[in-house]
Motif scaffolding. Structure first.
Motif, mmCIF file in Angstrom:
data_model
loop_
_atom_site.group_PDB
_atom_site.id
_atom_site.type_symbol
_atom_site.label_atom_id
_atom_site.label_comp_id
_atom_site.label_asym_id
_atom_site.label_seq_id
_atom_site.Cartn_x
_atom_site.Cartn_y
_atom_site.Cartn_z
ATOM 1 N N LEU A 239 0.841 -1.190 0.000
ATOM 2 C CA LEU A 239 0.000 0.000 0.000
ATOM 3 C C LEU A 239 0.875 1.238 0.000
ATOM 4 O O LEU A 239 1.777 1.365 0.828
ATOM 5 C CB LEU A 239 -0.901 0.018 1.237
ATOM 6 C CG LEU A 239 -1.700 -1.245 1.558
ATOM 7 C CD1 LEU A 239 -2.589 -0.998 2.767
ATOM 8 C CD2 LEU A 239 -2.538 -1.686 0.368
ATOM 9 N N GLU A 240 0.583 2.155 -0.916
ATOM 10 C CA GLU A 240 1.446 3.330 -1.062
ATOM 11 C C GLU A 240 0.719 4.612 -0.674
ATOM 12 O O GLU A 240 -0.153 5.089 -1.411
ATOM 13 C CB GLU A 240 1.951 3.457 -2.498
ATOM 14 C CG GLU A 240 2.921 4.616 -2.660
ATOM 15 C CD GLU A 240 3.504 4.721 -4.054
ATOM 16 O OE1 GLU A 240 4.495 5.459 -4.206
ATOM 17 O OE2 GLU A 240 2.979 4.076 -4.983
ATOM 18 N N PRO A 241 1.083 5.215 0.469
ATOM 19 C CA PRO A 241 0.593 6.560 0.772
ATOM 20 C C PRO A 241 1.272 7.567 -0.151
ATOM 21 O O PRO A 241 2.477 7.473 -0.403
ATOM 22 C CB PRO A 241 0.988 6.763 2.236
ATOM 23 C CG PRO A 241 2.121 5.818 2.474
ATOM 24 C CD PRO A 241 1.935 4.663 1.546
ATOM 25 N N LEU A 242 0.496 8.533 -0.658
ATOM 26 C CA LEU A 242 0.990 9.449 -1.676
ATOM 27 C C LEU A 242 0.803 10.909 -1.275
ATOM 28 O O LEU A 242 -0.006 11.233 -0.398
ATOM 29 C CB LEU A 242 0.253 9.202 -3.006
ATOM 30 C CG LEU A 242 0.417 7.817 -3.648
ATOM 31 C CD1 LEU A 242 -0.572 7.656 -4.791
ATOM 32 C CD2 LEU A 242 1.836 7.610 -4.132
ATOM 33 N N SER A 243 1.537 11.774 -1.982
ATOM 34 C CA SER A 243 1.445 13.212 -1.741
ATOM 35 C C SER A 243 0.850 13.958 -2.926
ATOM 36 O O SER A 243 0.787 15.190 -2.919
ATOM 37 C CB SER A 243 2.844 13.774 -1.451
ATOM 38 O OG SER A 243 3.677 13.638 -2.601
ATOM 39 N N HIS B 22 -0.324 8.890 4.884
ATOM 40 C CA HIS B 22 0.694 8.866 5.938
ATOM 41 C C HIS B 22 1.112 7.438 6.296
ATOM 42 O O HIS B 22 0.340 6.488 6.138
ATOM 43 C CB HIS B 22 0.183 9.601 7.173
ATOM 44 C CG HIS B 22 -0.074 11.048 6.923
ATOM 45 N ND1 HIS B 22 0.943 11.977 6.866
ATOM 46 C CD2 HIS B 22 -1.220 11.726 6.672
ATOM 47 C CE1 HIS B 22 0.427 13.175 6.607
ATOM 48 N NE2 HIS B 22 -0.881 13.050 6.479
ATOM 49 N N THR B 23 2.343 7.332 6.799
ATOM 50 C CA THR B 23 2.908 6.019 7.118
ATOM 51 C C THR B 23 2.157 5.346 8.255
ATOM 52 O O THR B 23 1.833 4.152 8.170
ATOM 53 C CB THR B 23 4.395 6.155 7.510
ATOM 54 O OG1 THR B 23 5.065 6.997 6.578
ATOM 55 C CG2 THR B 23 5.075 4.793 7.507
ATOM 56 N N ASP B 24 1.876 6.085 9.338
ATOM 57 C CA ASP B 24 1.215 5.459 10.482
ATOM 58 C C ASP B 24 -0.216 5.031 10.145
ATOM 59 O O ASP B 24 -0.712 4.017 10.644
ATOM 60 C CB ASP B 24 1.235 6.369 11.709
ATOM 61 C CG ASP B 24 0.547 7.705 11.488
ATOM 62 O OD1 ASP B 24 0.286 8.068 10.330
ATOM 63 O OD2 ASP B 24 0.261 8.392 12.498
ATOM 64 N N GLN B 25 -0.865 5.775 9.258
ATOM 65 C CA GLN B 25 -2.200 5.399 8.784
ATOM 66 C C GLN B 25 -2.136 4.075 8.014
ATOM 67 O O GLN B 25 -2.988 3.193 8.195
ATOM 68 C CB GLN B 25 -2.741 6.513 7.882
ATOM 69 C CG GLN B 25 -4.113 6.236 7.272
ATOM 70 C CD GLN B 25 -4.440 7.210 6.141
ATOM 71 O OE1 GLN B 25 -3.556 7.918 5.644
ATOM 72 N NE2 GLN B 25 -5.692 7.250 5.736
ATOM 73 N N THR B 26 -1.122 3.930 7.187
ATOM 74 C CA THR B 26 -0.940 2.702 6.411
ATOM 75 C C THR B 26 -0.589 1.533 7.328
ATOM 76 O O THR B 26 -1.054 0.397 7.118
ATOM 77 C CB THR B 26 0.160 2.900 5.345
ATOM 78 O OG1 THR B 26 -0.014 4.172 4.723
ATOM 79 C CG2 THR B 26 0.094 1.817 4.287
#
Length: 306
Positions: A184-188, A197-201
């Motif tokens: 899963l890739e969090p993006l900007s 965000h990393t902690d959300q992922t």
């Protein structure tokens, strides 16, 4: 000694000398052509070395191998023909190279969001997961990128998170028997995205609870969204399965922006990271000069590890 025998022996001796000299030259050339190696497994993508290798991806893969790269990544792999996918897989196997990530077809991107909890979107996502298994088999891929899609303002964050977790659980069930990991890739790219965000992922991966659902930590995106790169990676380390590279600002090769990649890579090396580092960025200069600059940048930050 008879003249005929003398000439015969002389020619044999000369031939031996020529053969030995030729062997020596061949050995020297072979030694000079020894493939360099990096301490970490950086993975370029198509087009990064096309000025030198040409537009044919197979030729470029071979060229990347000769430069010392041990992996590639190909976000658009699912859009290639089956024949081309097989040719890429055969080339990688012959060169003992790894395939990095490719993107799951319609893996929740954009408006087709898993956060909405709509069955029609889930069905599209699961279809993409099934297709990805077959694609992965052709190239021996172990990672496939998933982006859950857009944020739904009419739903609370907890409900959206639950919807994403439930959809990903079903995707993981498809991938698990084949040893493939959704990353899963969090993006900007836009604030409209659900996953940023990393902690959300990390929370979502823990909720899915499968070895086939982990984090793709893109250093470029996370520098923009949250910074504190080493601490964030360390905090969520046991859920990170794949890492991508790009300096900020500009999203070009390391040494072109503000990120201290020497320290980041040194930390990863000391951490014992053996996974792929996808070079998901552009090149600061065009043509062969740009390719040389790119290669030198990676040599510089990689040599810092020794």
């Amino acid at each position: 000694m008879k003249r005929a025998e003398f000439l015969k022996n002389t020619l044999l001796a000369a031939g031996s000398a020529v053969s030995l000299n030729a062997f020596g030259e061949q050995s020297k050339q072979k030694k000079d052509m020894t493939v360099p190696s990096f301490n970490l497994d950086y993975a370029p993508h198509q087009g990064m070395f096309s000025a030198s290798a040409g537009k044919n991806f197979i030729d470029e893969i071979k060229y990347m191998h000769d430069l010392g790269f041990k992996s590639i990544e190909d976000n658009g792999l699912s859009e290639r023909s089956v024949a081309e996918q097989k040719a890429i897989g055969e080339t990688l196997a012959r060169l003992s190279m790894r395939m990095g990530v490719f993107v799951v077809p319609k893996g929740g991107n954009g408006a087709n969001t898993l956060a909405a909890g709509k069955q029609e979107y889930i069905d599209i996502f699961l279809k993409g997961c099934k297709e990805s298994v077959e694609i992965a088999k052709r190239v021996n891929a172990k990672w496939a990128t998933v982006v859950p899609g857009d944020y739904q303002r009419e739903l609370s964050i907890g409900v959206q998170t639950g919807n994403v977790i439930e959809a990903l659980k079903r995707g993981a069930e498809i991938f698990e028997p084949h040893g493939i990991t959704m990353v899963l890739e969090p993006l900007s790219d836009t604030p409209d995205l659900f996953l940023r965000h990393t902690d959300q992922t990390y929370e979502i991966c823990k909720g899915v609870g499968s070895p086939s659902c982990k984090i793709l930590y893109d250093i470029y995106h996370m520098q923009k969204n949250e910074g504190n790169i080493i601490n964030k990676m360390n905090e969520c380390w046991n859920e990170i399965a794949y890492i991508q590279i790009g300096d900020n600002p500009g999203r070009k090769e390391p040494t072109t922006g503000e990120i201290n990649y020497k320290n980041v890579f040194k930390w990863l090396h000391n951490k014992g990271y053996k996974g792929v580092l996808g070079m998901e960025h552009g090149v600061s200069k065009s043509g062969k000069a740009g390719e040389e600059t790119l290669l030198n940048a990676y040599k510089e930050v990689d040599n810092f590890l020794v």
